[in-house]
Design a protein around this motif. Structure first.
Motif, PDB file in Angstrom:
ATOM      1  N   GLU A  95       0.930  -1.249   0.004  1.00 35.45           N
ATOM      2  CA  GLU A  95       0.075   0.036  -0.078  1.00 35.45           C
ATOM      3  C   GLU A  95       0.646   1.325   0.096  1.00 35.45           C
ATOM      4  N   GLN A  96       2.047   0.962  -0.714  1.00 30.99           N
ATOM      5  CA  GLN A  96       2.811   2.182  -0.561  1.00 30.99           C
ATOM      6  C   GLN A  96       3.635   2.245  -1.945  1.00 30.99           C
ATOM      7  N   PRO A  97       4.090   3.422  -2.391  1.00 23.36           N
ATOM      8  CA  PRO A  97       4.916   3.576  -3.684  1.00 23.36           C
ATOM      9  C   PRO A  97       6.200   2.970  -3.411  1.00 23.36           C
ATOM     10  N   THR A  98       6.941   2.167  -4.219  1.00 27.04           N
ATOM     11  CA  THR A  98       8.099   1.739  -4.451  1.00 27.04           C
ATOM     12  C   THR A  98       8.783   1.953  -5.782  1.00 27.04           C
ATOM     13  N   PHE A  99      10.017   2.321  -6.114  1.00 24.56           N
ATOM     14  CA  PHE A  99      10.500   2.676  -7.253  1.00 24.56           C
ATOM     15  C   PHE A  99      11.529   1.719  -7.479  1.00 24.56           C
ATOM     16  N   ARG A 100      11.633   1.407  -8.620  1.00 29.95           N
ATOM     17  CA  ARG A 100      12.293   0.010  -9.136  1.00 29.95           C
ATOM     18  C   ARG A 100      13.130   0.079 -10.324  1.00 29.95           C
ATOM     19  N   VAL A 101      14.203  -0.724 -10.412  1.00 26.89           N
ATOM     20  CA  VAL A 101      14.789  -0.574 -11.837  1.00 26.89           C
ATOM     21  C   VAL A 101      14.990  -2.004 -12.216  1.00 26.89           C
ATOM     22  N   ARG A 102      14.357  -2.472 -13.162  1.00 25.24           N
ATOM     23  CA  ARG A 102      14.305  -3.637 -13.614  1.00 25.24           C
ATOM     24  C   ARG A 102      13.901  -4.908 -12.642  1.00 25.24           C
ATOM     25  N   GLY A 103      12.974  -4.482 -11.993  1.00 25.00           N
ATOM     26  CA  GLY A 103      12.264  -5.335 -10.797  1.00 25.00           C
ATOM     27  C   GLY A 103      12.670  -5.080  -9.461  1.00 25.00           C
ATOM     28  N   LYS A 104      13.811  -4.412  -9.316  1.00 20.89           N
ATOM     29  CA  LYS A 104      14.505  -4.397  -7.988  1.00 20.89           C
ATOM     30  C   LYS A 104      14.252  -2.946  -7.277  1.00 20.89           C
ATOM     31  N   ILE A 105      13.740  -3.084  -6.145  1.00 24.54           N
ATOM     32  CA  ILE A 105      13.532  -1.747  -5.419  1.00 24.54           C
ATOM     33  C   ILE A 105      14.867  -1.024  -5.253  1.00 24.54           C
ATOM     34  N   PHE A 106      14.828   0.407  -5.422  1.00 22.91           N
ATOM     35  CA  PHE A 106      15.697   1.247  -5.002  1.00 22.91           C
ATOM     36  C   PHE A 106      15.505   2.270  -4.058  1.00 22.91           C
ATOM     37  N   ALA A 107      14.180   2.585  -4.019  1.00 21.54           N
ATOM     38  CA  ALA A 107      13.668   3.572  -3.088  1.00 21.54           C
ATOM     39  C   ALA A 107      12.192   3.174  -2.685  1.00 21.54           C
ATOM     40  N   MET A 108      11.733   3.508  -1.437  1.00 18.87           N
ATOM     41  CA  MET A 108      10.379   3.386  -1.112  1.00 18.87           C
ATOM     42  C   MET A 108       9.992   4.351  -0.066  1.00 18.87           C
ATOM     43  N   LEU A 109       8.680   4.845  -0.514  1.00 22.37           N
ATOM     44  CA  LEU A 109       8.002   5.812   0.483  1.00 22.37           C
ATOM     45  C   LEU A 109       7.200   5.099   1.484  1.00 22.37           C
ATOM     46  N   GLN A 110       7.401   5.368   2.563  1.00 14.32           N
ATOM     47  CA  GLN A 110       6.764   4.786   3.885  1.00 14.32           C
ATOM     48  C   GLN A 110       6.077   5.874   4.796  1.00 14.32           C
ATOM     49  N   GLY A 111       4.926   5.630   5.033  1.00 10.17           N
ATOM     50  CA  GLY A 111       4.154   6.537   5.773  1.00 10.17           C
ATOM     51  C   GLY A 111       3.876   5.795   7.236  1.00 10.17           C
ATOM     52  N   SER A 112       4.048   6.568   8.354  1.00  8.10           N
ATOM     53  CA  SER A 112       3.655   5.845   9.783  1.00  8.10           C
ATOM     54  C   SER A 112       3.211   7.031  10.606  1.00  8.10           C
ATOM     55  N   LEU A 171      21.034  10.800  -2.426  1.00 12.22           N
ATOM     56  CA  LEU A 171      20.805   9.532  -1.564  1.00 12.22           C
ATOM     57  C   LEU A 171      19.902   8.657  -2.477  1.00 12.22           C
ATOM     58  N   VAL A 172      18.904   8.815  -3.170  1.00 17.04           N
ATOM     59  CA  VAL A 172      18.358   8.214  -4.088  1.00 17.04           C
ATOM     60  C   VAL A 172      19.003   7.707  -5.159  1.00 17.04           C
ATOM     61  N   ARG A 173      19.955   8.478  -5.730  1.00 13.78           N
ATOM     62  CA  ARG A 173      20.583   8.298  -6.804  1.00 13.78           C
ATOM     63  C   ARG A 173      21.726   7.162  -6.575  1.00 13.78           C
ATOM     64  N   ARG A 174      22.321   7.657  -5.372  1.00 16.25           N
ATOM     65  CA  ARG A 174      23.287   6.473  -4.743  1.00 16.25           C
ATOM     66  C   ARG A 174      22.623   5.124  -4.836  1.00 16.25           C
ATOM     67  N   SER A 175      21.519   5.213  -3.914  1.00 13.20           N
ATOM     68  CA  SER A 175      20.923   3.722  -3.987  1.00 13.20           C
ATOM     69  C   SER A 175      20.524   3.241  -5.136  1.00 13.20           C
ATOM     70  N   PHE A 176      20.088   3.970  -6.267  1.00 12.33           N
ATOM     71  CA  PHE A 176      19.868   3.438  -7.707  1.00 12.33           C
ATOM     72  C   PHE A 176      21.162   2.984  -8.187  1.00 12.33           C
ATOM     73  N   SER A 177      22.277   3.602  -7.977  1.00 12.17           N
ATOM     74  CA  SER A 177      23.369   3.107  -8.579  1.00 12.17           C
ATOM     75  C   SER A 177      24.018   1.599  -7.842  1.00 12.17           C
ATOM     76  N   LEU A 178      23.576   1.427  -6.778  1.00  9.69           N
ATOM     77  CA  LEU A 178      23.904   0.256  -5.921  1.00  9.69           C
ATOM     78  C   LEU A 178      23.004  -0.838  -6.412  1.00  9.69           C
ATOM     79  N   ILE A 179      21.915  -0.589  -6.634  1.00  8.43           N
ATOM     80  CA  ILE A 179      20.833  -1.591  -7.121  1.00  8.43           C
ATOM     81  C   ILE A 179      20.907  -1.695  -8.787  1.00  8.43           C
TER      82      ILE A 179
END
Length: 117
Positions: free
Chosen positions: A26-43, A97-105
């Motif tokens: 129930e939250q947006p995830t952002f993926r590259v070729r099926g692998k998650i590199f960022a997630m938005l989580q609410g609490s 930070l998101v770009r670095r995560s993308f680069s790792l994934i």
């Protein structure tokens, strides 16, 4: 009217090569070729973006600014970090930070495309 934190994060993530948004848990995830590199989580504490970080970065970020960064459940043991998207968040930092995560994934070819920009 300025865009919401979710919309700002969405723009950052979807600007990356071959990135897509997929709703999961129930939250947006952002993926590259099926692998998650960022997630938005609410609490109850508000919104946070979860992202992959290089080895050792999680400890440094959380210790330096525990009011901004935390070890997220489920993925924290894999080196992921969460950043609270509170008022006054530095969106340039979020993007870095998101770009670095993308680069790792991402596959190396796509990561190299990002590095060239």
């Amino acid at each position: 009217m300025s865009p919401s934190p979710a919309e700002r994060l969405r723009r950052i993530c979807l600007a990356l090569p071959e990135s897509v948004e997929v709703e999961a848990w129930e939250q947006p995830t952002f993926r590259v070729r099926g692998k998650i590199f960022a997630m938005l989580q609410g609490s109850e504490d508000g919104l946070a973006v979860w992202f992959k970080a290089p080895s050792g970065s999680q400890e440094v970020l959380v210790e330096a600014a525990p009011y901004r960064f935390f070890r997220p459940p489920y993925l924290g043991h894999k080196g992921w970090v969460a950043l609270r998207l509170a008022d006054g968040v530095d969106w340039a930092e979020v993007e870095a930070l998101v770009r670095r995560s993308f680069s790792l994934i991402a596959p190396k070819r796509l990561a190299a495309q990002l590095a060239a920009t």
